[in-house]
Design an enzyme around this catalytic site. Structure first.
Site, PDB file in Angstrom:
ATOM      1  N   SER A 117       0.819  -1.215   0.000  1.00 33.81           N
ATOM      2  CA  SER A 117       0.000   0.000   0.000  1.00 33.81           C
ATOM      3  C   SER A 117       0.852   1.265   0.000  1.00 33.81           C
ATOM      4  CB  SER A 117      -0.906   0.024   1.233  1.00 33.81           C
ATOM      5  OG  SER A 117      -1.665  -1.148   1.313  1.00 33.81           O
TER       6      SER A 117
HETATM    7  N1  SAH Z   1       0.055  -5.512   3.973  1.00 36.43           N
HETATM    8  C1  SAH Z   1       0.823  -5.746   2.781  1.00 36.43           C
HETATM    9  C2  SAH Z   1       0.092  -5.370   1.502  1.00 36.43           C
HETATM   10  C3  SAH Z   1      -0.807  -6.443   1.158  1.00 36.43           C
HETATM   11  S1  SAH Z   1      -1.560  -6.510  -0.402  1.00 36.43           S
HETATM   12  C4  SAH Z   1       2.168  -5.054   2.819  1.00 36.43           C
HETATM   13  O1  SAH Z   1       2.448  -4.338   3.775  1.00 36.43           O
HETATM   14  O2  SAH Z   1       2.947  -5.271   1.888  1.00 36.43           O
HETATM   15  C5  SAH Z   1      -2.814  -7.658   0.060  1.00 36.43           C
HETATM   16  C6  SAH Z   1      -2.337  -9.055   0.349  1.00 36.43           C
HETATM   17  O3  SAH Z   1      -3.473  -9.788   0.772  1.00 36.43           O
HETATM   18  C7  SAH Z   1      -1.773  -9.790  -0.867  1.00 36.43           C
HETATM   19  O4  SAH Z   1      -0.479 -10.217  -0.582  1.00 36.43           O
HETATM   20  C8  SAH Z   1      -2.733 -10.953  -1.054  1.00 36.43           C
HETATM   21  O5  SAH Z   1      -2.109 -12.117  -1.506  1.00 36.43           O
HETATM   22  C9  SAH Z   1      -3.298 -11.124   0.344  1.00 36.43           C
HETATM   23  N2  SAH Z   1      -4.594 -11.816   0.398  1.00 36.43           N
HETATM   24  C10 SAH Z   1      -5.626 -11.765  -0.488  1.00 36.43           C
HETATM   25  N3  SAH Z   1      -6.637 -12.564  -0.070  1.00 36.43           N
HETATM   26  C11 SAH Z   1      -6.241 -13.120   1.103  1.00 36.43           C
HETATM   27  C12 SAH Z   1      -6.840 -14.038   2.017  1.00 36.43           C
HETATM   28  N4  SAH Z   1      -8.052 -14.570   1.794  1.00 36.43           N
HETATM   29  N5  SAH Z   1      -6.151 -14.383   3.121  1.00 36.43           N
HETATM   30  C13 SAH Z   1      -4.908 -13.873   3.374  1.00 36.43           C
HETATM   31  N6  SAH Z   1      -4.286 -13.033   2.536  1.00 36.43           N
HETATM   32  C14 SAH Z   1      -4.938 -12.645   1.419  1.00 36.43           C
END
Ligand code: SAH
Length: 237
Positions: free
Chosen positions: A89
């Site tokens: 993000s």
């Molecule tokens: N917090 C992260 C950004 C995450 S982007 C950072 O600091 O870099 C969102 C993430 O959520 C992605 O890596 C994606 O794979 C994950 N995601 C999507 N659906 C999910 C689920 N059902 N359970 C766990 N993770 C999930």
């Protein structure tokens, strides 16, 4: 003759490694300046004022969580790709969501969507324990390794489906979701401690960031910001 050759070889090697150390110091210094600018121009200027949050954003080396090819963009005012079609993000959104949690230091926090591990590292500065779940194994493994190398001892990473939460360590004082479901998953509500809060983007095409609080078993939902996150995916059966 042979001795002179060996000696000059050693001198060249030592000089080169000295240069490399100096280069790393220079880069660290310029990244630290970029971090200060990021906090001033992108975060404080938009109204985030919690000192602890601002300090965490100043301290955590965001560039280490960014793929090498685009590391020079680490402190820009935008989300960035981290592989597997996912993104880290925008710095302001990380700071804003973290501020909403109002962490004081003793909390147990659950994060859904580990991604690069950056948000987890920010949380780890501000609370007691961070539990973070990532559904894409490649990302979870990479983040786990990086956080271990950076010496974080209060973060547990799990490969799994965030829709289920992490029952083993519930209840959580706070829950932060960094991918967007269409509705707030019930297990997350169940695993939230009394008096706790969830920060979560909800929606399909149009998403809103919600702050959900649980008081005396009752949920209060407050919409705080229109946002754009990657979707929260369902595990393949
Ligand atoms: N917090 C992260 C950004 C995450 S982007 C950072 O600091 O870099 C969102 C993430 O959520 C992605 O890596 C994606 O794979 C994950 N995601 C999507 N659906 C999910 C689920 N059902 N359970 C766990 N993770 C999930």
């Amino acid at each position: 003759m042979k001795k002179t050759l060996i000696l000059s070889f050693l001198i060249v090697v030592c000089m080169d490694s000295g240069c490399r150390n100096a280069r790393t110091e220079d880069t660290d210094k310029s990244y630290s300046i970029l971090r200060q600018q990021m906090v001033e121009t992108q975060i404080k200027s938009r109204g985030v004022s919690n000192k602890r949050v601002l300090n965490a954003m100043l301290k955590v080396e965001r560039h280490k969580f960014i793929p090498e090819e685009i590391r020079h963009m680490a402190y820009e005012d935008c989300p960035l790709p981290i592989g597997e079609g996912q993104t880290i993000s925008q710095p302001y959104i990380v700071a804003y969501m973290t501020e909403l949690l109002n962490l004081e230091g003793n909390e147990k926090v659950l994060e859904i969507g580990t991604g690069s591990g950056y948000q987890a590292a920010i949380l780890a500065q501000l609370c007691k324990e961070v539990y973070t779940i990532e559904i894409i194994p490649g990302l979870a493994i990479k983040a786990k390794k990086l956080l271990r190398n950076m010496n974080y001892k209060n973060i547990k990473v799990k490969i799994g489906d965030g829709y289920k939460g992490w029952d083993k360590y519930a209840p959580f004082d706070c829950i932060i979701v960094t991918c967007a479901p269409e509705e707030i998953p019930q297990p997350l509500i169940d695993q939230l401690a009394e008096g706790g809060g969830i920060v979560i983007p909800v929606g399909k095409y149009y998403q809103e960031l919600f702050l959900v609080t649980k008081t005396k078993g009752e949920l209060i939902k407050k919409s705080v910001l229109p946002v754009r996150f990657v979707p929260m995916i369902h595990q393949k059966k």
